[in-house]
Design a protein around this motif. Structure first.
Motif, mmCIF file in Angstrom:
data_model
loop_
_atom_site.group_PDB
_atom_site.id
_atom_site.type_symbol
_atom_site.label_atom_id
_atom_site.label_comp_id
_atom_site.label_asym_id
_atom_site.label_seq_id
_atom_site.Cartn_x
_atom_site.Cartn_y
_atom_site.Cartn_z
ATOM 1 N N SER A 118 0.848 -1.195 0.055
ATOM 2 C CA SER A 118 -0.060 -0.173 0.084
ATOM 3 C C SER A 118 0.826 1.396 0.032
ATOM 4 N N GLY A 119 0.274 2.439 -0.008
ATOM 5 C CA GLY A 119 1.173 3.660 -0.074
ATOM 6 C C GLY A 119 1.599 3.695 1.169
ATOM 7 N N MET A 120 0.873 3.432 2.277
ATOM 8 C CA MET A 120 1.391 3.443 3.546
ATOM 9 C C MET A 120 2.248 2.611 3.952
ATOM 10 N N PHE A 146 -1.158 14.054 4.918
ATOM 11 C CA PHE A 146 -2.139 13.119 5.101
ATOM 12 C C PHE A 146 -2.223 12.570 6.541
ATOM 13 N N ASN A 173 -1.789 16.977 1.030
ATOM 14 C CA ASN A 173 -3.208 16.775 1.115
ATOM 15 C C ASN A 173 -3.863 16.988 2.277
ATOM 16 N N ASP A 184 6.781 12.335 -0.521
ATOM 17 C CA ASP A 184 5.688 11.723 -1.092
ATOM 18 C C ASP A 184 4.961 12.485 -2.223
ATOM 19 N N SER A 196 1.650 6.398 -3.497
ATOM 20 C CA SER A 196 0.537 5.386 -3.103
ATOM 21 C C SER A 196 0.074 5.116 -4.732
ATOM 22 N N THR A 245 -2.107 3.221 -5.399
ATOM 23 C CA THR A 245 -3.610 3.051 -5.360
ATOM 24 C C THR A 245 -4.212 4.291 -5.985
ATOM 25 N N LYS A 246 -3.468 5.280 -6.110
ATOM 26 C CA LYS A 246 -4.338 6.618 -6.781
ATOM 27 C C LYS A 246 -4.027 6.543 -8.119
#
Ligand SMILES: Cc1ncc(COP(=O)(O)O)c(C=O)c1O
Length: 422
Positions: free
Chosen positions: A114-116, A140, A187, A212, A234, A236-237
């Motif tokens: 994941s991004g995290m 974030f 963010n 990031d 991330s 995911t984006k």
């Protein structure tokens, strides 16, 4: 050992980064000369003996050795394209890593779950008790948690600064500062941080610059050219961009990825799965087309809402009205795909606006093909105190609007209709 037929045309193999029997050829000169959109489609590709068109998903967690001696040798040192266990690496994941590294212009990459996992892995793998880190305050929520709660628990000292104020960076760094960390576009307030200027300050004390870069996107980003040492996404984006999978990636020098990140990630278990890597490879193929269309619509929507009576602010880093428009143009050309709309009537107005949207969905992802609106104060940034939100500019009326690839006119009409409903 080349397979039958392949030895007849070594150029073809080179050009496509042919993958056979663990013998990965060096990336050819031609691949180095490709422009971004070609690399996004072909970069890093390995083909099996079946010469499949679409990248294969190597859905296997382990790999078989020809002999006990080979197994022993591989555990001592694995060459490129010699795999042991999917937590350590996998051919489909390696294709994704090579493709995104080629785009970003770094020597190497490590793909994460994941991004995290990427943010925590990039930082935790390089830091130890007693180290000092300087970070931008506007982060974030989960990034803030890593810096504020996790790293400090293990004896890392973290100083927070206003990332847009170079004097604050200057006075916060000191001899022995190990790393600086910031979101290149924050963010959800869309403050833009001057990568080159912060990198110069950080490098003057020998600190590693970790960014990031999610909001800047791999399409518009020039973070490494401007002085970042480590870039995180991330996936995911914008990389998936179609709401299917969580993922992330850490990009940097071969030395940092292989000596610092890999040992940490492979033993702590935050690696990307082969199936996810395949989704991300498919996402990369269309990323440039999607992100440029999203950025163009974001600009058109920001234009359309300028000076609207229901809004106290309409911010888009790519719009000339953004307070840091000049920096955005110099740093990344375009402004990403996310707009911030601040409803003058506070939370009640923001909720009425969100509830009146008919195409734009209320959700908390961003960078997706589907347009998505979020109310940060009550969702993604809910765990911050009211005081922290006020300091960062996360007002009760703020709506984060991730612009998708729908028709621009339809999106403008949807936003105007929802503003009318407020
Ligand atoms: C700036 C930023 N960094 C990191 C993340 C975390 O990414 P993921 O959800 O893939 O773990 C997000 C998610 O919204 C983000 O916006």
């Amino acid at each position: 050992m080349p397979l039958k037929g392949q030895e007849e045309d070594p150029l073809l193999l080179d050009r496509h980064g042919g993958f056979f029997m663990g013998d990965r050829p060096e990336r050819s000169d031609m691949e180095n000369e490709w422009n971004t959109r070609t690399t996004l489609v072909h970069g890093g590709t390995r083909r099996s003996q079946y010469n499949e068109l679409s990248e294969a998903i190597y859905l296997t967690q382990s790999f078989v050795y020809d002999s006990a001696e080979q197994a022993e040798a591989r555990f001592i040192e694995s060459g490129p394209d010699e795999f042991i266990y999917a937590r350590y690496g996998n051919p489909t994941v390696a294709m994704f890593e090579d493709r995104i590294a080629a785009i970003e212009g770094t020597e190497a990459a490590f793909a994460t779950a994941s991004g995290m996992a990427a943010v925590s892995g990039a930082l935790t793998s390089m830091l130890r008790a007693g180290d000092h880190v300087v970070a931008a305050r506007a982060l974030f929520g989960s990034c803030l948690y890593i810096l504020e709660d996790v790293l400090t628990r293990f004896g890392v000292e973290v100083t927070f600064v206003d990332g847009t104020d170079l004097d604050e960076w200057e006075s916060a760094v000191r001899k022995g500062t190990k790393a600086v960390f910031f979101e290149t576009i924050a963010n959800p307030t869309l403050d833009v941080i001057d990568i080159a200027a912060v990198a110069e300050i950080a490098h003057s004390v020998g600190a590693t610059v970790v960014v990031d870069n999610v909001f800047a996107t791999p399409v518009f980003s020039r973070a490494v050219q401007q002085g970042a040492d480590v870039v995180i996404y991330s996936a995911t984006k914008h990389i998936d961009g179609q709401g299917r999978a969580l993922g992330g990636v850490i990009l940097g020098s071969r030395e940092y990825i292989e000596k610092t990140v890999q040992p940490y990630m492979k033993h702590t278990g935050g690696s990307m799965s082969p199936f996810t890597a395949w989704i991300m490879l498919k996402g990369l193929e269309t990323m440039d087309l999607r992100v440029r269309a999203q950025a163009a619509s974001a600009l058109a929507i920001t234009d359309a809402v300028q000076g609207h009576a229901k809004l106290s602010r309409a911010l888009f880093p790519g719009h000339p009205s953004h307070p840091q428009a000049e920096l955005v143009t110099a740093q990344m050309g375009k402004g990403g795909t996310v707009i911030a709309l601040d409803l003058a009537g506070g939370q009640a107005a923001a909720f009425r606006f969100l509830n009146a949207l008919r195409i734009v969905l209320i959700s908390n992802n961003l960078g997706d093909a589907k347009s998505i609106a979020t109310h940060p104060a009550t969702t993604t940034h809910q765990r911050l105190s009211e005081e922290q939100r006020t300091t960062l500019g996360i007002t009760p009326g703020l709506v984060r609007f991730s612009v998708g690839i729908e028709d621009t006119d339809d999106l403008v009409a949807d936003v105007m209709h929802a503003l009318d409903a407020v």
